[in-house]
Design a protein around this motif. Structure first.
Motif, PDB file in Angstrom:
ATOM      1  N   THR A   1       9.546  -4.081   7.263  1.00 43.70           N
ATOM      2  CA  THR A   1       8.847  -4.816   6.401  1.00 43.70           C
ATOM      3  C   THR A   1       8.372  -4.566   4.941  1.00 43.70           C
ATOM      4  OG1 THR A   1       7.798  -5.858   8.221  1.00 43.70           O
ATOM      5  CG2 THR A   1       6.657  -6.374   6.147  1.00 43.70           C
ATOM      6  N   ALA A   2       8.887  -5.024   3.982  1.00 41.09           N
ATOM      7  CA  ALA A   2       8.794  -4.572   2.587  1.00 41.09           C
ATOM      8  C   ALA A   2       9.297  -5.670   1.563  1.00 41.09           C
ATOM      9  CB  ALA A   2       9.234  -3.204   2.378  1.00 41.09           C
ATOM     10  N   VAL A   3       8.997  -5.403   0.532  1.00 42.46           N
ATOM     11  CA  VAL A   3       9.954  -6.047  -0.723  1.00 42.46           C
ATOM     12  C   VAL A   3      10.717  -5.294  -0.904  1.00 42.46           C
ATOM     13  CG1 VAL A   3       9.779  -7.187  -2.978  1.00 42.46           C
ATOM     14  CG2 VAL A   3       7.806  -7.216  -1.534  1.00 42.46           C
TER      15      VAL A   3
ATOM     16  N   THR B   1      10.224  -9.710   6.187  1.00 46.93           N
ATOM     17  CA  THR B   1       8.996  -9.408   7.148  1.00 46.93           C
ATOM     18  C   THR B   1       9.613  -9.459   8.700  1.00 46.93           C
ATOM     19  OG1 THR B   1       7.467 -10.760   5.772  1.00 46.93           O
ATOM     20  CG2 THR B   1       6.740 -10.564   7.952  1.00 46.93           C
ATOM     21  N   VAL B   2       9.479  -8.434   9.172  1.00 47.88           N
ATOM     22  CA  VAL B   2       9.946  -8.232  10.612  1.00 47.88           C
ATOM     23  C   VAL B   2       8.527  -8.331  11.499  1.00 47.88           C
ATOM     24  CG1 VAL B   2      11.262  -6.708  12.325  1.00 47.88           C
ATOM     25  CG2 VAL B   2      11.698  -6.779   9.536  1.00 47.88           C
TER      26      VAL B   2
ATOM     27  N   GLY C   1       0.689  -1.389   0.249  1.00 46.49           N
ATOM     28  CA  GLY C   1      -0.103   0.024  -0.163  1.00 46.49           C
ATOM     29  C   GLY C   1       0.702   1.455   0.137  1.00 46.49           C
ATOM     30  N   LYS C   2       2.076   1.063  -0.042  1.00 49.21           N
ATOM     31  CA  LYS C   2       2.984   2.171   0.020  1.00 49.21           C
ATOM     32  C   LYS C   2       3.700   2.504  -1.334  1.00 49.21           C
ATOM     33  CE  LYS C   2       3.383   2.599   5.013  1.00 49.21           C
ATOM     34  NZ  LYS C   2       4.437   3.103   5.872  1.00 49.21           N
ATOM     35  N   GLU C   3       4.240   3.807  -1.670  1.00 49.69           N
ATOM     36  CA  GLU C   3       5.214   3.715  -2.686  1.00 49.69           C
ATOM     37  C   GLU C   3       6.510   3.202  -2.530  1.00 49.69           C
ATOM     38  OE1 GLU C   3       2.377   5.600  -4.904  1.00 49.69           O
ATOM     39  OE2 GLU C   3       4.624   5.784  -5.434  1.00 49.69           O
ATOM     40  N   GLN C   4       7.413   3.010  -3.623  1.00 49.04           N
ATOM     41  CA  GLN C   4       8.521   2.434  -3.515  1.00 49.04           C
ATOM     42  C   GLN C   4       9.257   3.612  -3.186  1.00 49.04           C
ATOM     43  OE1 GLN C   4      10.940   1.600  -7.127  1.00 49.04           O
ATOM     44  NE2 GLN C   4      10.976  -0.493  -6.411  1.00 49.04           N
ATOM     45  N   GLU C   5      10.387   3.064  -1.932  1.00 47.34           N
ATOM     46  CA  GLU C   5      11.211   4.345  -1.321  1.00 47.34           C
ATOM     47  C   GLU C   5      12.650   3.866  -1.213  1.00 47.34           C
ATOM     48  OE1 GLU C   5      10.015   4.890   2.589  1.00 47.34           O
ATOM     49  OE2 GLU C   5      10.732   2.962   3.362  1.00 47.34           O
ATOM     50  N   PHE C   6      13.394   4.635  -1.591  1.00 45.82           N
ATOM     51  CA  PHE C   6      15.024   4.440  -1.274  1.00 45.82           C
ATOM     52  C   PHE C   6      15.389   3.971  -0.021  1.00 45.82           C
ATOM     53  CE2 PHE C   6      19.576   5.313  -1.978  1.00 45.82           C
ATOM     54  CZ  PHE C   6      19.905   5.909  -0.953  1.00 45.82           C
ATOM     55  N   VAL C   7      16.233   3.130  -0.107  1.00 43.57           N
ATOM     56  CA  VAL C   7      16.848   2.698   1.196  1.00 43.57           C
ATOM     57  C   VAL C   7      18.475   3.022   1.299  1.00 43.57           C
ATOM     58  CG1 VAL C   7      17.511   0.467   2.575  1.00 43.57           C
ATOM     59  CG2 VAL C   7      15.218   0.614   1.257  1.00 43.57           C
ATOM     60  N   ALA C   8      19.156   2.697   0.195  1.00 44.71           N
ATOM     61  CA  ALA C   8      20.632   2.824   0.201  1.00 44.71           C
ATOM     62  C   ALA C   8      21.324   2.627  -1.018  1.00 44.71           C
ATOM     63  CB  ALA C   8      21.454   1.948   1.200  1.00 44.71           C
ATOM     64  N   ALA C   9      22.287   3.219  -1.274  1.00 42.55           N
ATOM     65  CA  ALA C   9      23.151   3.389  -2.415  1.00 42.55           C
ATOM     66  C   ALA C   9      24.595   3.390  -2.227  1.00 42.55           C
ATOM     67  CB  ALA C   9      22.667   4.574  -3.464  1.00 42.55           C
ATOM     68  N   ILE C  10      25.265   2.813  -3.058  1.00 43.52           N
ATOM     69  CA  ILE C  10      26.734   2.796  -3.239  1.00 43.52           C
ATOM     70  C   ILE C  10      27.259   2.988  -4.330  1.00 43.52           C
ATOM     71  CG2 ILE C  10      26.879   0.424  -3.413  1.00 43.52           C
ATOM     72  CD1 ILE C  10      29.118   0.518  -1.416  1.00 43.52           C
TER      73      ILE C  10
END
Length: 124
Positions: free
Chosen positions: A90-92, A121-122, A41-50
């Motif tokens: 929790t997310a894909v 899944t947490v 139900g949420k937008e895809q969001e940035f987590v980390a980059a290198i």
């Protein structure tokens, strides 16, 4: 370029998981790498980059201090170590590759290739 993410699973809050992304890129150093996530139900969001040489890393505020991104250019893989996991993590999770120079590593539009995603899944 094909990306294959793995390492997801079910973990209790406070636990750890390590995600890996294997790539078929023969010129892996051509790419900066990122991780994104999408919760139901949420937008895809940035987590980390290198960056291509690992000299610079970027993190979303929500994961800073808990997650660590790294890469192994010899093995053409990128990893995401996730510690002190929370239910809201929790997310894909998706890995992505963007051609250098990646001017805006937090922007999903800058990434050209995407993996299929791995479920994290947490539980509380």
């Amino acid at each position: 370029v094909q990306l294959q993410a793995s390492g997801g699973g079910l973990v209790q809050a406070g636990g750890s998981l390590r995600l890996s992304c294997a790539t078929s890129a023969r010129t892996f150093i051509t790419y900066s790498m990122g991780w994104f996530r999408q919760a139901p139900g949420k937008e895809q969001e940035f987590v980390a980059a290198i960056t291509w040489n690992g000299d610079s890393t970027y993190y979303a505020d929500a994961v800073k201090g808990r997650f660590t991104i790294s890469r192994d250019n010899a093995k053409t893989t990128v990893s995401l170590q996730m510690d002190t996991l929370k239910p809201e993590d929790t997310a894909v999770y998706y890995c992505a590759a963007g051609v250098n120079p990646l001017i805006r590593p937090t922007s999903k539009e800058k990434y050209t290739y995407w993996g299929q995603g791995t479920q994290v899944t947490v539980s509380s």
